[in-house]
Each structure stands twice: as C-alpha cells, then as structure tokens.
Design a protein around this motif. Structure first.
Motif, PDB file in Angstrom:
ATOM      1  N   VAL A  41      14.700  42.360 -21.494  1.00 35.32           N
ATOM      2  CA  VAL A  41      15.461  43.067 -20.457  1.00 35.32           C
ATOM      3  C   VAL A  41      15.848  44.461 -20.935  1.00 35.32           C
ATOM      4  N   PHE A  42      16.261  44.552 -22.209  1.00 31.43           N
ATOM      5  CA  PHE A  42      16.672  45.848 -22.763  1.00 31.43           C
ATOM      6  C   PHE A  42      15.521  46.853 -22.721  1.00 31.43           C
ATOM      7  N   PHE A  43      14.340  46.411 -23.170  1.00 31.45           N
ATOM      8  CA  PHE A  43      13.202  47.327 -23.192  1.00 31.45           C
ATOM      9  C   PHE A  43      12.696  47.662 -21.791  1.00 31.45           C
ATOM     10  N   LEU A  44      12.846  46.719 -20.863  1.00 31.12           N
ATOM     11  CA  LEU A  44      12.480  47.017 -19.467  1.00 31.12           C
ATOM     12  C   LEU A  44      13.400  48.095 -18.889  1.00 31.12           C
ATOM     13  N   LEU A  45      14.704  47.975 -19.196  1.00 30.91           N
ATOM     14  CA  LEU A  45      15.651  48.996 -18.737  1.00 30.91           C
ATOM     15  C   LEU A  45      15.323  50.360 -19.343  1.00 30.91           C
ATOM     16  N   ILE A  46      15.011  50.367 -20.650  1.00 31.17           N
ATOM     17  CA  ILE A  46      14.635  51.625 -21.315  1.00 31.17           C
ATOM     18  C   ILE A  46      13.383  52.208 -20.665  1.00 31.17           C
ATOM     19  N   ALA A  47      12.400  51.344 -20.373  1.00 32.45           N
ATOM     20  CA  ALA A  47      11.149  51.808 -19.758  1.00 32.45           C
ATOM     21  C   ALA A  47      11.403  52.394 -18.372  1.00 32.45           C
TER      22      ALA A  47
END
Length: 262
Positions: free
Chosen positions: A34-40
C-alpha cells in the motif's frame, strides 16, 4: 468411552508462534505494498506522465480540429485529473461556429472533445466569394468554391434584412429548404423585402422576407398541383397562386393580394 486425544502444550507453542509470525509478515507485506502504491500514485500525479498526451475531436465540420484543440489548451502540460473542463469548454464555444463542446476522459492520458455546431442556413455571395451564414446570423470565413448544401443569397445590401432572412431560413422544414437554390433581393417600390427564389425543382418563387418561413410552409403542397412544364412564377405571399409566364408578359393576370402586403 473413547479416549480423548491430548495435545502436549509444549508441542503446540511452536506452532502458535509460527502462525503468529506468518500473520505478522503478511500484514507487513500488505502495508509495504500500500505504501509503495501511494508513492507511485503521488509520483504519477506530479510527473508529466499524468499530463494529457492525446486529444481527439468529434462532430466538427466547419471548425477545424486543430483550432478546437488549440482553444482547449489541453496539450499545454495539463494534468489529466485537473482538466478544468467547464472553463475549457467555454473557450472552445467562443468559436462562432460551435454551439456546444464537451470534454471527456477516454484513457489514462487521452481525452476527447465532442462538438455540436450551429447550422449553416445560407451562403452570401459577395465579390466572387461565398460567405457561410449561421442560424445565429454570424458569418464564417469566406470560401471560393460553389457551396451545395444551402441556398445562396445574392444582392442583399442591408445587414438587418440579411439577418431577418437568415432567421426565417432557420425555421424552414428540410423539405422546403433543400429545394431552394438561389435567393435574390428584388425589392419593389412598396415592398423593400421582396425576394425571388430559384428552386431546384425548376420553379421560380416570389415572396417577401417578413414571415417568409410561414409563407413557404405550404410550398410543397402548392407545387404538387402545378404542371412543371409550364413556366411561370409561384407567388408565396398571403394567398399563394401561380402566374404563368405568358400572363406575366401580357399582363393578363391580376395579383391575388395587395403588393405591399407583408
């Protein structure tokens, strides 16, 4: 009585620890995803990757696609998720040929502009050129080729009379408007709005600008009762009637209404 199976707690504890560790790991992996999806998403929204890359235009005939796209400004580093559609549609509709414009997203980086245009109801012939006249009374750029899709107006020097006739032409049924080839301003002493029409069915019509649409409404029914081989003028004013060419030459037929009636 059957013996109940007894599980040694010392053997059970390692299994419970392993299950707890697996749940923790799965939860941690979910948080990381979820964190990396938000960053992306943040990177995508802040980068040129989220800008409009392509624009298609549909429904335009008179307005060029290039002019519509330029007026919209959609290719000027505009973010797909901040299109400000209402303002951009208003700028497109500033074109006199366009009655409405609708901007829609069609993909991650593509948009479409759907156009509705005002109808061209006539062409004004001036200085060997044809000027398209819209149903709003506005003029478009001149064209040199002979138009075929609307009547040609000739010899109109009064702007107010032009606009009045354009308004009347926009009220005509397709059945009538498609039969009109040329309209000439042929004023007489007591009727400054007198016009002569040359029809595609071979008839010549005399009428007047005031209430022209209502006067011409019965034209198809009137000419359906006439012999197309007989030359003459169809008078479409208060009381329609046909005046044969020989009567015009010999002055044998009296008009069915007062000439100045309008």
């Amino acid at each position: 009585m059957a013996k109940r199976k007894v599980v040694d707690i010392e053997n059970r504890i390692p299994q419970l620890k392993e299950q707890r560790r697996r749940r923790t790991n799965r939860r941690l992996i979910s948080y990381i995803i979820v964190f990396f999806l938000l960053i992306a998403c943040i990177v995508y929204l802040q980068s040129p990757l989220s800008n409009v890359q392509s624009v298609s235009v549909d429904g335009n005939t008179e307005a060029t696609s290039e002019s519509v796209i330029e007026a919209s400004g959609l290719l000027n580093d505009v973010n797909m998720w901040n299109l400000d559609q209402e303002a951009r549609e208003g700028r497109i509709e500033a074109n006199p040929a366009i009655s409405s414009a609708t901007i829609s997203r069609t993909g991650l980086t593509s948009t479409s502009i759907t156009i509705e245009e005002h109808a061209i109801v006539a062409f004004m012939y001036e200085n060997d050129e044809y000027i398209p006249l819209l149903d709003t009374g506005e003029r478009l750029d001149r064209i040199e080729s002979t138009p075929a899709e609307a009547p040609i107006m000739r010899d109109f020097s009064s702007d107010s009379l032009q606009r009045e006739l354009v308004t009347e032409l926009s009220k005509l049924s397709t059945q009538v408007s498609e039969r009109i080839s040329d309209i000439r301003h042929t004023p007489v002493e007591n009727d400054s709005g007198r016009i002569t029409l040359f029809m595609t069915d071979g008839f010549t019509v005399s009428s007047t600008v005031r209430n022209f649409a209502s006067r011409m409404a019965t034209y198809p029914a009137v000419v359906s009762q006439l012999d197309a081989s007989v030359e003459g003028v169809v008078h479409m004013r208060m009381n329609p009637y046909f005046e044969p060419a020989n009567a015009l030459e010999e002055g044998e037929l009296e008009e069915g209404e007062e000439v100045g009636e309008s």
